[in-house]
Design an enzyme around this catalytic site. Structure first.
Site, PDB file in Angstrom:
ATOM      1  CB  THR A 123      -2.010  11.162   1.156  1.00 58.39           C
ATOM      2  OG1 THR A 123      -0.584  11.113   1.032  1.00 58.39           O
ATOM      3  CG2 THR A 123      -2.414  11.270   2.614  1.00 58.39           C
ATOM      4  N   GLY A 138       0.430   4.856  -8.944  1.00 53.11           N
ATOM      5  CA  GLY A 138       1.832   4.752  -8.573  1.00 53.11           C
ATOM      6  C   GLY A 138       2.103   3.998  -7.284  1.00 53.11           C
ATOM      7  CB  ILE A 139       4.771   4.505  -4.746  1.00 50.20           C
ATOM      8  CG1 ILE A 139       5.985   4.225  -5.649  1.00 50.20           C
ATOM      9  CG2 ILE A 139       5.057   4.043  -3.323  1.00 50.20           C
ATOM     10  CD1 ILE A 139       7.235   4.987  -5.280  1.00 50.20           C
ATOM     11  CE1 TYR A 152      10.235  13.818  -5.894  1.00 54.74           C
ATOM     12  CE2 TYR A 152      12.464  12.986  -6.213  1.00 54.74           C
ATOM     13  CZ  TYR A 152      11.131  12.768  -5.902  1.00 54.74           C
ATOM     14  OH  TYR A 152      10.703  11.495  -5.600  1.00 54.74           O
TER      15      TYR A 152
END
Length: 260
Positions: A13, A18-19, A152
């Protein structure tokens, strides 16, 4: 080394950058068919072109139950889902006393509920087939609670609890659920953050990074940003090791001063 993913299907997902994209690339390199989702078709198409011929993107917003259903259906059309990587997440630096209820709910919906919605669908199917592996991408901020990133840190800690709780549902099966805890990584969003920080402080980016490790993460052993490709290798190893279930795998550059 054969990682055992040849010809299998993996959902990553938020895999268009990015990662997530690094993880998708690794699965593809090892011979898997990869499905990624996002909200921008052009970005998804560009990511799929970069990942390879067996990468497929679908516009599906997991902030809604309908988006999770769309992703599940799109993936199932390509075969049984062997791997699910819950990677979607947001972060910013903020003042706890200024964060609104609406922003808190956005954090919970993005960092936690997106993973819950698609896992609820995929994991039920995996348990029915008695086969599959799920990974949740958390963060070192889940353990190293950060005062100027409270939403976060809080939601990434919740991800660890969710992962372990779901692993309890796999007892006696061939399905596994684990979490992965990356440290500060050289993604476009992180590099953008440090570029902005350097500009605000009148420093070079290199100096801003040095000061970050000296002042904010002095315990970090790597003392530099992590290459996203390293997380691709780490996640695929975690997800294909049948001895690992209900665990949290740390890849934080040694930031957390603990061997456990």
């Amino acid at each position: 080394m054969d990682m055992g993913v040849q010809g299998k299907l993996a959902i990553i997902t938020g895999g268009s950058d990015g990662i997530g994209k690094a993880i998708a690339k690794t699965f593809h390199e090892e011979g898997a068919t990869v499905v990624i989702n996002g909200r921008n078709l052009d970005k998804l198409n560009a990511a799929c072109d970069e990942i390879g011929v067996n990468a497929h993107g679908v516009v599906a917003d997991l902030a809604t139950p309908e988006g999770a259903e769309e992703l599940m259906t799109f993936a199932e059309d390509r075969g049984d889902i062997s791997f699910l990587v819950n990677n979607i997440g947001i972060f910013d630096v903020n003042d706890f006393f200024e964060v609104t209820d609406e922003r808190w709910m956005e954090y919970f919906n993005t960092n936690l509920m997106t993973a819950i919605r698609i896992s609820r669908l995929v994991m039920k199917d995996m348990l029915g087939r008695n086969d599959g592996s799920i990974a949740f991408i958390s963060s070192e901020a889940a353990i190293r609670s950060i005062g100027n990133m409270v939403p976060y840190s809080t939601t990434k800690t919740a991800v660890l609890g969710l992962s372990r709780s779901l692993a309890e549902l796999t007892r006696g099966t061939n399905v596994r659920v684990n979490s992965y805890m990356p440290g500060t990584t050289s993604t476009e969003s992180v590099k953008g953050y440090f570029a902005g920080l350097a500009k605000d402080q009148g420093k070079t980016i290199d100096q801003a990074l040095k000061d970050f490790y000296d002042e904010v993460q002095p315990g970090n052993l790597k003392q530099s940003l992590i290459d996203p490709a390293m997380h691709g290798r780490g996640v695929i190893q975690l997800m294909t090791n049948s001895a690992m279930n209900g665990v949290m795998h740390r890849a934080d550059g040694g930031t957390i001063r603990s061997i456990f």
